[in-house]
Design an enzyme around this catalytic site. Structure first.
Site, mmCIF file in Angstrom:
data_model
loop_
_atom_site.group_PDB
_atom_site.id
_atom_site.type_symbol
_atom_site.label_atom_id
_atom_site.label_comp_id
_atom_site.label_asym_id
_atom_site.label_seq_id
_atom_site.Cartn_x
_atom_site.Cartn_y
_atom_site.Cartn_z
ATOM 1 N N ASP A 10 -5.374 2.853 -3.716
ATOM 2 C CA ASP A 10 -4.029 3.417 -3.683
ATOM 3 C C ASP A 10 -3.669 4.660 -4.659
ATOM 4 O O ASP A 10 -3.241 5.609 -4.368
ATOM 5 C CB ASP A 10 -2.887 2.543 -3.442
ATOM 6 C CG ASP A 10 -3.167 1.788 -2.154
ATOM 7 O OD1 ASP A 10 -3.444 2.023 -1.149
ATOM 8 O OD2 ASP A 10 -2.694 0.310 -2.310
ATOM 9 N N ASN A 69 -12.120 2.594 2.892
ATOM 10 C CA ASN A 69 -13.121 2.372 2.125
ATOM 11 C C ASN A 69 -14.471 1.913 2.831
ATOM 12 O O ASN A 69 -14.470 2.093 4.089
ATOM 13 C CB ASN A 69 -12.683 1.070 1.124
ATOM 14 C CG ASN A 69 -12.546 -0.284 2.239
ATOM 15 O OD1 ASN A 69 -13.027 -0.409 3.063
ATOM 16 N ND2 ASN A 69 -11.404 -1.203 1.785
ATOM 17 N N GLY A 103 -18.569 5.161 -6.159
ATOM 18 C CA GLY A 103 -17.832 6.612 -6.244
ATOM 19 C C GLY A 103 -17.255 6.596 -4.537
ATOM 20 O O GLY A 103 -16.541 5.662 -4.091
ATOM 21 N N LYS A 153 0.687 -1.248 -0.015
ATOM 22 C CA LYS A 153 0.146 -0.034 0.141
ATOM 23 C C LYS A 153 0.877 1.320 -0.035
ATOM 24 O O LYS A 153 0.432 2.175 -0.747
ATOM 25 C CB LYS A 153 -0.974 -0.073 1.203
ATOM 26 C CG LYS A 153 -2.160 -1.017 1.090
ATOM 27 C CD LYS A 153 -3.158 -0.861 2.038
ATOM 28 C CE LYS A 153 -4.073 0.325 1.531
ATOM 29 N NZ LYS A 153 -4.715 -0.020 0.279
ATOM 30 N N GLY A 154 2.136 1.214 0.910
ATOM 31 C CA GLY A 154 2.844 2.562 0.657
ATOM 32 C C GLY A 154 3.451 2.652 -0.716
ATOM 33 O O GLY A 154 3.324 3.854 -1.199
#
Length: 294
Positions: free
Chosen positions: A245, A182, A217, A40-41
């Site tokens: 990401d 999310n 969205g 993720k980073g």
């Protein structure tokens, strides 16, 4: 150019593509297998760099072949890796199953990411010099909190993606300017499955929140203003890995450039929509010219 520091994970994604994901105790035959640089980073760093940000990556890779490939991938996208340390042992990996609808399930093995428990003077200085700091939760929480506190103390805008989701302390949340969960993470953090209700709870902890809703969205809410829903561009998803990401990286660049929130969110949504139309995570992330043309 917007200066962005990213403290986060760097993993090699081991991706299996299947028609239907296996249920517990079941074996299925896949269509394809790929190794794709991710984490993720690193994903957010690549997304931000390709979107036009001046990005420095803070974290660690292992002294294995994956580590070399992960570093090269970041550098190829224009990310500064001087603070991406090499640790003894294996790099982090993410084991991903992607079904025919583009949905995914992921198991992360931290590897070298697990050694990033504290920051040194170089990391603190890089954060202080940035306009924005991007954080996630795939590194030890002690380092995430230290980075958030350092950024907050220097007036750096702190954006947190709470994934993998876990209960967050006030010590961390008090330093966050924008929380980007999310819909599932927002529900777990707030106790509400309805996004508006979840946002209302989260705003008692942070000044602003963007809840990403996949094909529906996203919802933006800030203290003292009415929440706004932004629809997603209508596209056919091939692989949703890395879409969140991509959204965060592009959003950070747009915010750093001073764009109004509606414009920033729309631009980031266009970037995420481009990402899901190609397989892989970092390999599918669009460049600024592609986002502008969308």
């Amino acid at each position: 150019m917007t200066g962005i520091a990213v403290l986060g994970s760097t993993n090699m994604d081991l991706v299996a593509y299947v028609d239907r994901a296996p249920e517990r105790g079941q074996t299925v035959t896949g269509r394809e297998f790929r190794t794709v640089p991710g984490g993720k980073g690193a994903n957010q760093a690549v997304a931000a760099a390709r979107a036009g940000g001046d990005v420095v990556m803070i974290g660690a890779v292992g002294n294995d072949e994956y580590g070399h490939r992960l570093r090269e991938n970041l550098e190829h996208s224009g990310v500064d890796t001087d603070l991406l340390h090499t640790a003894e042992g294996p790099s982090g990996t993410a084991h991903i199953v992607v079904d025919a609808k583009g949905s995914n399930a992921i198991v992360v093995i931290p590897g070298a990411n697990g050694v990033v428990t504290a920051l040194g003077p170089g990391e603190i200085a890089a954060i202080a010099a940035a306009d924005l700091l991007l954080l996630q939760l795939e590194l030890p929480l002690s380092a995430v909190i230290e980075a958030a506190r350092a950024g907050h103390a220097q007036g750096v805008r702190v954006l947190l993606t709470p994934s993998p989701v876990q209960q967050l302390s006030d010590e961390l949340l008090d330093c966050v300017d924008l929380l980007i969960p999310n819909e599932h993470e927002a529900a777990e953090l707030s106790g509400h499955t309805e996004p508006h209700a979840a946002a209302e709870v989260l705003l008692s902890h942070v000044p602003a929140v963007v809840i990403t809703l996949g094909s529906k969205g996203c919802l933006y809410a800030a203290r003292g203003s009415t929440a706004v829903h932004f629809p997603a561009p209508a596209v056919t998803a091939v692989d949703t890995t890395g879409a969140g990401d991509t959204f965060v990286g592009a959003l950070a660049v747009a915010i750093g450039e001073g764009r109004p929130v509606p414009q920033a969110v729309a631009w980031a949504s266009a970037a995420a929509a481009l990402c899901v139309q190609k397989p892989g995570a970092s390999t599918s992330m669009p460049y600024r010219s592609e986002i502008d043309a969308a």
